[in-house]
Every structure is written in structure tokens, then in C-alpha cells.
Motif scaffolding. Structure first.
Motif, PDB file in Angstrom:
ATOM      1  N   LYS A  18      66.618 -22.284  15.578  1.00 44.94           N
ATOM      2  CA  LYS A  18      67.988 -21.969  15.167  1.00 44.94           C
ATOM      3  C   LYS A  18      69.032 -22.536  16.113  1.00 44.94           C
ATOM      4  N   SER A  19      68.823 -22.396  17.407  1.00 44.39           N
ATOM      5  CA  SER A  19      69.866 -22.795  18.359  1.00 44.39           C
ATOM      6  C   SER A  19      69.399 -23.775  19.418  1.00 44.39           C
ATOM      7  N   MET A  20      68.161 -24.283  19.309  1.00 42.84           N
ATOM      8  CA  MET A  20      67.669 -25.162  20.357  1.00 42.84           C
ATOM      9  C   MET A  20      66.671 -26.180  19.847  1.00 42.84           C
ATOM     10  N   TYR A  21      66.421 -27.182  20.692  1.00 46.62           N
ATOM     11  CA  TYR A  21      65.342 -28.139  20.499  1.00 46.62           C
ATOM     12  C   TYR A  21      64.382 -27.998  21.674  1.00 46.62           C
ATOM     13  N   LEU A  22      63.102 -28.175  21.402  1.00 49.62           N
ATOM     14  CA  LEU A  22      62.083 -28.186  22.442  1.00 49.62           C
ATOM     15  C   LEU A  22      61.504 -29.591  22.516  1.00 49.62           C
ATOM     16  N   LEU A  23      61.744 -30.266  23.618  1.00 51.21           N
ATOM     17  CA  LEU A  23      61.167 -31.581  23.834  1.00 51.21           C
ATOM     18  C   LEU A  23      59.820 -31.384  24.514  1.00 51.21           C
ATOM     19  N   VAL A  24      58.736 -31.606  23.794  1.00 49.35           N
ATOM     20  CA  VAL A  24      57.399 -31.338  24.304  1.00 49.35           C
ATOM     21  C   VAL A  24      56.929 -32.520  25.144  1.00 49.35           C
ATOM     22  N   ILE A  25      56.654 -32.247  26.412  1.00 50.68           N
ATOM     23  CA  ILE A  25      56.182 -33.258  27.362  1.00 50.68           C
ATOM     24  C   ILE A  25      54.909 -32.734  27.995  1.00 50.68           C
ATOM     25  N   LYS A  26      53.759 -33.241  27.541  1.00 50.15           N
ATOM     26  CA  LYS A  26      52.447 -32.762  27.993  1.00 50.15           C
ATOM     27  C   LYS A  26      52.344 -31.256  27.755  1.00 50.15           C
ATOM     28  N   LYS A  27      52.150 -30.452  28.820  1.00 47.09           N
ATOM     29  CA  LYS A  27      51.966 -29.013  28.649  1.00 47.09           C
ATOM     30  C   LYS A  27      53.253 -28.226  28.842  1.00 47.09           C
ATOM     31  N   MET A  28      54.371 -28.898  28.917  1.00 42.67           N
ATOM     32  CA  MET A  28      55.635 -28.193  29.100  1.00 42.67           C
ATOM     33  C   MET A  28      56.588 -28.553  27.973  1.00 42.67           C
ATOM     34  N   SER A  29      57.611 -27.753  27.819  1.00 43.66           N
ATOM     35  CA  SER A  29      58.639 -28.006  26.822  1.00 43.66           C
ATOM     36  C   SER A  29      59.999 -27.908  27.488  1.00 43.66           C
ATOM     37  N   LEU A  30      60.835 -28.875  27.225  1.00 41.03           N
ATOM     38  CA  LEU A  30      62.168 -28.927  27.802  1.00 41.03           C
ATOM     39  C   LEU A  30      63.181 -28.444  26.766  1.00 41.03           C
ATOM     40  N   LEU A  31      63.988 -27.457  27.145  1.00 37.75           N
ATOM     41  CA  LEU A  31      64.965 -26.893  26.224  1.00 37.75           C
ATOM     42  C   LEU A  31      66.243 -27.726  26.205  1.00 37.75           C
ATOM     43  N   VAL A  32      66.780 -27.921  25.001  1.00 35.73           N
ATOM     44  CA  VAL A  32      68.097 -28.526  24.795  1.00 35.73           C
ATOM     45  C   VAL A  32      68.817 -27.649  23.786  1.00 35.73           C
ATOM     46  N   LEU A  33      69.923 -27.022  24.199  1.00 33.70           N
ATOM     47  CA  LEU A  33      70.642 -26.115  23.305  1.00 33.70           C
ATOM     48  C   LEU A  33      71.644 -26.883  22.448  1.00 33.70           C
ATOM     49  N   LYS A  34      71.714 -26.506  21.190  1.00 34.72           N
ATOM     50  CA  LYS A  34      72.552 -27.227  20.238  1.00 34.72           C
ATOM     51  C   LYS A  34      74.046 -27.081  20.534  1.00 34.72           C
ATOM     52  N   ASP A  35      74.452 -25.964  21.123  1.00 37.93           N
ATOM     53  CA  ASP A  35      75.881 -25.725  21.346  1.00 37.93           C
ATOM     54  C   ASP A  35      76.281 -25.860  22.811  1.00 37.93           C
ATOM     55  N   SER A  36      75.445 -26.542  23.615  1.00 37.98           N
ATOM     56  CA  SER A  36      75.715 -26.590  25.056  1.00 37.98           C
ATOM     57  C   SER A  36      75.874 -28.007  25.597  1.00 37.98           C
ATOM     58  N   PHE A  37      76.358 -28.919  24.781  1.00 35.75           N
ATOM     59  CA  PHE A  37      76.608 -30.277  25.258  1.00 35.75           C
ATOM     60  C   PHE A  37      77.959 -30.320  25.973  1.00 35.75           C
ATOM     61  N   THR A  38      77.917 -30.676  27.253  1.00 32.11           N
ATOM     62  CA  THR A  38      79.145 -30.807  28.039  1.00 32.11           C
ATOM     63  C   THR A  38      79.613 -32.265  28.093  1.00 32.11           C
ATOM     64  N   LYS A  39      78.767 -33.174  27.649  1.00 30.18           N
ATOM     65  CA  LYS A  39      79.146 -34.575  27.488  1.00 30.18           C
ATOM     66  C   LYS A  39      78.467 -35.086  26.219  1.00 30.18           C
ATOM     67  N   GLY A  40      79.255 -35.666  25.310  1.00 32.98           N
ATOM     68  CA  GLY A  40      78.727 -36.095  24.034  1.00 32.98           C
ATOM     69  C   GLY A  40      78.637 -34.931  23.057  1.00 32.98           C
ATOM     70  N   THR A  41      78.258 -35.219  21.834  1.00 37.62           N
ATOM     71  CA  THR A  41      78.136 -34.189  20.806  1.00 37.62           C
ATOM     72  C   THR A  41      76.695 -34.099  20.313  1.00 37.62           C
ATOM     73  N   LEU A  42      76.398 -33.027  19.624  1.00 39.02           N
ATOM     74  CA  LEU A  42      75.049 -32.819  19.106  1.00 39.02           C
ATOM     75  C   LEU A  42      74.653 -33.931  18.137  1.00 39.02           C
ATOM     76  N   GLU A  43      75.537 -34.281  17.220  1.00 39.85           N
ATOM     77  CA  GLU A  43      75.209 -35.299  16.225  1.00 39.85           C
ATOM     78  C   GLU A  43      75.011 -36.665  16.870  1.00 39.85           C
ATOM     79  N   GLU A  44      75.828 -36.987  17.865  1.00 38.61           N
ATOM     80  CA  GLU A  44      75.653 -38.258  18.574  1.00 38.61           C
ATOM     81  C   GLU A  44      74.311 -38.285  19.308  1.00 38.61           C
ATOM     82  N   TRP A  45      73.963 -37.155  19.926  1.00 35.24           N
ATOM     83  CA  TRP A  45      72.690 -37.071  20.651  1.00 35.24           C
ATOM     84  C   TRP A  45      71.502 -37.217  19.707  1.00 35.24           C
ATOM     85  N   LYS A  46      71.570 -36.575  18.542  1.00 31.24           N
ATOM     86  CA  LYS A  46      70.486 -36.679  17.568  1.00 31.24           C
ATOM     87  C   LYS A  46      70.287 -38.124  17.115  1.00 31.24           C
ATOM     88  N   THR A  47      71.382 -38.826  16.858  1.00 31.43           N
ATOM     89  CA  THR A  47      71.287 -40.230  16.466  1.00 31.43           C
ATOM     90  C   THR A  47      70.664 -41.064  17.579  1.00 31.43           C
TER      91      THR A  47
END
Length: 219
Positions: free
Chosen positions: A179-208
Motif C-alpha cells: 500500500k505505501s512502500m516498495y521492497l527492493l529484494v537484494i539477496k536475503k534482505m529487503s530495502l524499503l522505499v516509501l511511496k510518499d517519502s521522496f525528498t528529491k524527485g517524484t514517485l512517478e519519475e522514480w518508477k520510470t
């Protein structure tokens, strides 16, 4: 009986997945160098991976108890679905056994169905309270804060725990969204990226941008 054995096996898998997901909330806290404030963020650090180019996107957030619970649900979602599938099959077999007059077998299947429904929910609740409290305690009593920075050649993560990690985009094997985040899976860990917490750039730009960096799809 066979389904009961399989359920126990799924429980072991579910516990192992919970153990792996616990590493995610604390990812980058072991065997990592603390960031040197005299260095620019893209100067080269972590696993000796050099990151070049200007900062493109930045995602900064604090991991709250609510976010940690959502992370657990997202990271263990496929195992939860597996539990529900087994529960549905068990319910069908229980009804079939009951209509066929096999009361003891029907009761066993209904018990398995109940376990498949309530076990994942109880695991989430207990993990949220226990594991999150452990994470805060390991960080000196403060919630973990993350700053994730994306460059053309890689990404860099800083935490208020002093942890510092650098990864290539090729290290990402899968991206899970909730709902509010992406999990970037890297081996046995997952890196959180929150959809509403971009302090530089926008969510749509990042997705592209991310969709051009790997075989995975950012929805």
C-alpha cells in the motif's frame, strides 16, 4: 494426515521467512562502515562499488511500528497465500468428509483450516511487537531512520545507526509493492522505499527510472 504433515512443513518455512525478514529491518547494520561526513555521498563506499553521477532521487523516512507491520505482511505475503490455499483445500475436504459421514476426518480438516487462517495473523501481530522492539533497542532506543539515494549507476543507503551500504541495480532480484512502500529484494534482505517519502524527485519519475534499470517491473 498428509495435509497435516504439509502444514507443519509450511509452518517451518513461514518461521524461516520471518527470520529472514527480521534481517531486513536491520539491513546494513553489520560489517558496514559508518559514513564519513567528509565524503560526498557518491564518492565510493560500502563494498568498494563506485557510484558516479549526480543524485537523482532521494527517499528519507523513519521506520515506525506501522511501517514495520506493513513490511512484514508484504515480505511474507506469498507464504500467507500458501497458508490460505491449504486452508481452502482443507475446508473443502472437511465438508466432503462431513457429508460422507467421516466425522473424525472432518474435524481434523476443520482444525487445519482454522490454523491456516489464524496462524499468519497471530504471527504478524507477535512479530510486529517483538521484532520492532528489538530493532529500536538495538538502535539505542530510537526508531531506525533511513536515507536511500539513487544515482545512475547504483544506490546508497545511510541509517542513523551509522550503517552505510552501496548496491548496484543488478543486485536487485525482485521488487514487491504494498500500500505505501516498495521492497527492493537484494539477496536475503529487503530495502524499503516509501511511496510518499521522496525528498528529491517524484514517485512517478522514480518508477520510470527503475523500470529501465532491470528486468523487474515497478507497478
Amino acid at each position: 494426515y498428509e495435509i497435516g504433515v504439509r502444514l507443519v512443513g509450511l509452518g517451518d518455512v513461514y518461521k524461516r521467512q520471518e527470520s529472514d525478514s527480521r534481517e531486513t529491518g536491520e539491513a546494513g547494520t553489520e560489517n558496514e562502515e559508518a559514513p564519513d561526513p567528509s565524503l560526498t555521498p557518491y564518492a565510493g563506499s560500502g563494498r568498494k562499488i563506485r557510484i558516479s553521477g549526480p543524485l537523482l532521487y532521494e527517499n528519507s523516512f523513519t521506520i515506525t511500528e506501522e511501517l514495520y507491520q506493513e513490511f512484514l505482511k508484504a515480505s511474507m505475503g506469498r507464504y500467507r497465500k500458501l497458508y490460505y490455499i491449504v486452508g481452502g483445500v482443507s475446508l473443502a475436504l472437511g465438508l466432503f468428509s462431513f457429508l460422507g459421514g467421516a466425522g473424525p476426518s472432518a474435524l481434523l480438516f476443520f482444525v487445519i483450516t482454522a490454523l491456516c487462517i489464524f496462524l499468519p495473523a497471530n504471527t504478524y501481530r507477535s512479530a510486529k511487537k517483538k521484532k520492532y522492539a528489538q530493532q529500536v533497542a538495538q538502535n539505542g532506543g530510537k526508531p531506525l531512520e533511513r536515507r536511500v539515494m539513487f544515482y545512475m549507476s547504483g544506490l546508497e543507503i545511510y541509517s542513523n545507526s551509522g550503517a552505510h551500504s552501496v548496491f548496484r541495480y543488478g543486485d536487485i532480484t525482485k521488487i514487491i509493492h504494498s500500500k505505501s512502500m516498495y521492497l527492493l529484494v537484494i539477496k536475503k534482505m529487503s530495502l524499503l522505499v516509501l511511496k510518499d517519502s521522496f525528498t528529491k524527485g517524484t514517485l512517478e519519475e522514480w518508477k520510470t527510472f527503475m523500470n529501465k534499470k532491470g528486468l523487474w517491473k515497478v507497478k
